[in-house]
Design a protein around this motif. Structure first.
Motif, short mmCIF file in Angstrom:
data_model
loop_
_atom_site.label_atom_id
_atom_site.label_comp_id
_atom_site.label_asym_id
_atom_site.label_seq_id
_atom_site.Cartn_x
_atom_site.Cartn_y
_atom_site.Cartn_z
N PRO A 197 -28.16 -28.33 30.57
CA PRO A 197 -29.27 -29.26 30.78
C PRO A 197 -28.98 -30.40 31.73
CG PRO A 197 -28.24 -29.63 28.66
CD PRO A 197 -27.62 -28.39 29.22
N ALA A 198 -27.75 -30.63 32.08
CA ALA A 198 -27.43 -31.80 32.90
C ALA A 198 -27.31 -31.50 34.38
CB ALA A 198 -26.13 -32.43 32.41
N PHE B 79 -39.82 -42.16 46.24
CA PHE B 79 -40.33 -40.99 45.52
C PHE B 79 -39.71 -40.94 44.12
CE2 PHE B 79 -41.24 -37.96 49.37
CZ PHE B 79 -41.96 -38.98 49.98
N THR B 80 -40.50 -40.43 43.17
CA THR B 80 -40.00 -40.27 41.81
C THR B 80 -40.43 -38.91 41.28
OG1 THR B 80 -40.23 -42.65 41.41
CG2 THR B 80 -39.98 -41.22 39.49
N ALA B 81 -39.45 -38.13 40.87
CA ALA B 81 -39.74 -36.83 40.28
C ALA B 81 -39.70 -36.93 38.76
CB ALA B 81 -38.72 -35.80 40.75
N SER B 82 -40.56 -36.15 38.12
CA SER B 82 -40.56 -36.09 36.66
C SER B 82 -41.06 -34.72 36.24
CB SER B 82 -41.44 -37.19 36.07
OG SER B 82 -42.78 -37.04 36.49
N ARG B 83 -40.84 -34.40 35.00
CA ARG B 83 -41.31 -33.13 34.48
C ARG B 83 -41.77 -33.30 33.04
NH1 ARG B 83 -36.44 -29.09 34.93
NH2 ARG B 83 -37.78 -27.75 33.64
N GLU C 158 -33.52 -35.70 32.91
CA GLU C 158 -32.68 -36.89 32.82
C GLU C 158 -31.82 -37.08 34.07
OE1 GLU C 158 -32.14 -36.92 27.95
OE2 GLU C 158 -30.40 -36.92 29.27
N ASN C 159 -31.48 -35.99 34.71
CA ASN C 159 -30.66 -36.07 35.92
C ASN C 159 -31.48 -35.66 37.13
OD1 ASN C 159 -28.40 -36.91 34.52
ND2 ASN C 159 -27.67 -34.83 34.19
#
Length: 128
Positions: free
Chosen positions: A105-106, A68-72, A56-57
């Motif tokens: 988590p943040a 660019f876009t990061a994701s998991r 989320e962060n």
């Protein structure tokens, strides 16, 4: 112990796109703060993006923000980097990195020195 393996690098023309993947094994992936770094010849390793446990962060370097876009995907233990509108200055070896983050988590972790685990890297070359 966490093992990280990057894939997806290659040669692309200016303006093109690539998606990098990082597969993790070992550890509790959903509790790992993750990051993508890159290192060009003769330059220091730099942060591309840091991403929190849940994704989320994120924090991007100004050089790539908007492109660019990061994701998991925590269920698959995968980290991704979608790279669009690539420029010659994006040419580098790209590394994924992980650290067991005790802060929750943040939090995003931006310092390379803080990361405990690194992949072997994948080469991205952008030709003009």
């Amino acid at each position: 112990q966490v093992q990280l393996v990057e894939s997806g690098g290659g040669l692309v023309q200016v303006g093109g796109s690539l998606t990098l993947s990082c597969a993790a094994s070992g550890g509790t992936f959903s509790r790992l703060a993750m990051g993508w770094f890159r290192q060009a010849p003769g330059r220091e390793r730099e942060l591309v993006v840091a991403i929190s446990w849940t994704g989320e962060n994120t924090k991007y370097t100004d050089r790539v923000r908007g492109r660019f876009t990061a994701s998991r995907d925590n269920t698959k233990k995968m980290l991704y980097l979608q790279m669009d509108n690539l420029k010659p200055e994006d040419t580098a070896v790209y590394y994924c990195a992980a650290v067991a983050d005790p802060f929750g988590p943040a939090v995003v972790v931006t310092s390379a020195a803080t990361y405990d685990y690194w992949g072997q890297g994948t080469q991205v070359t952008v030709s003009s």
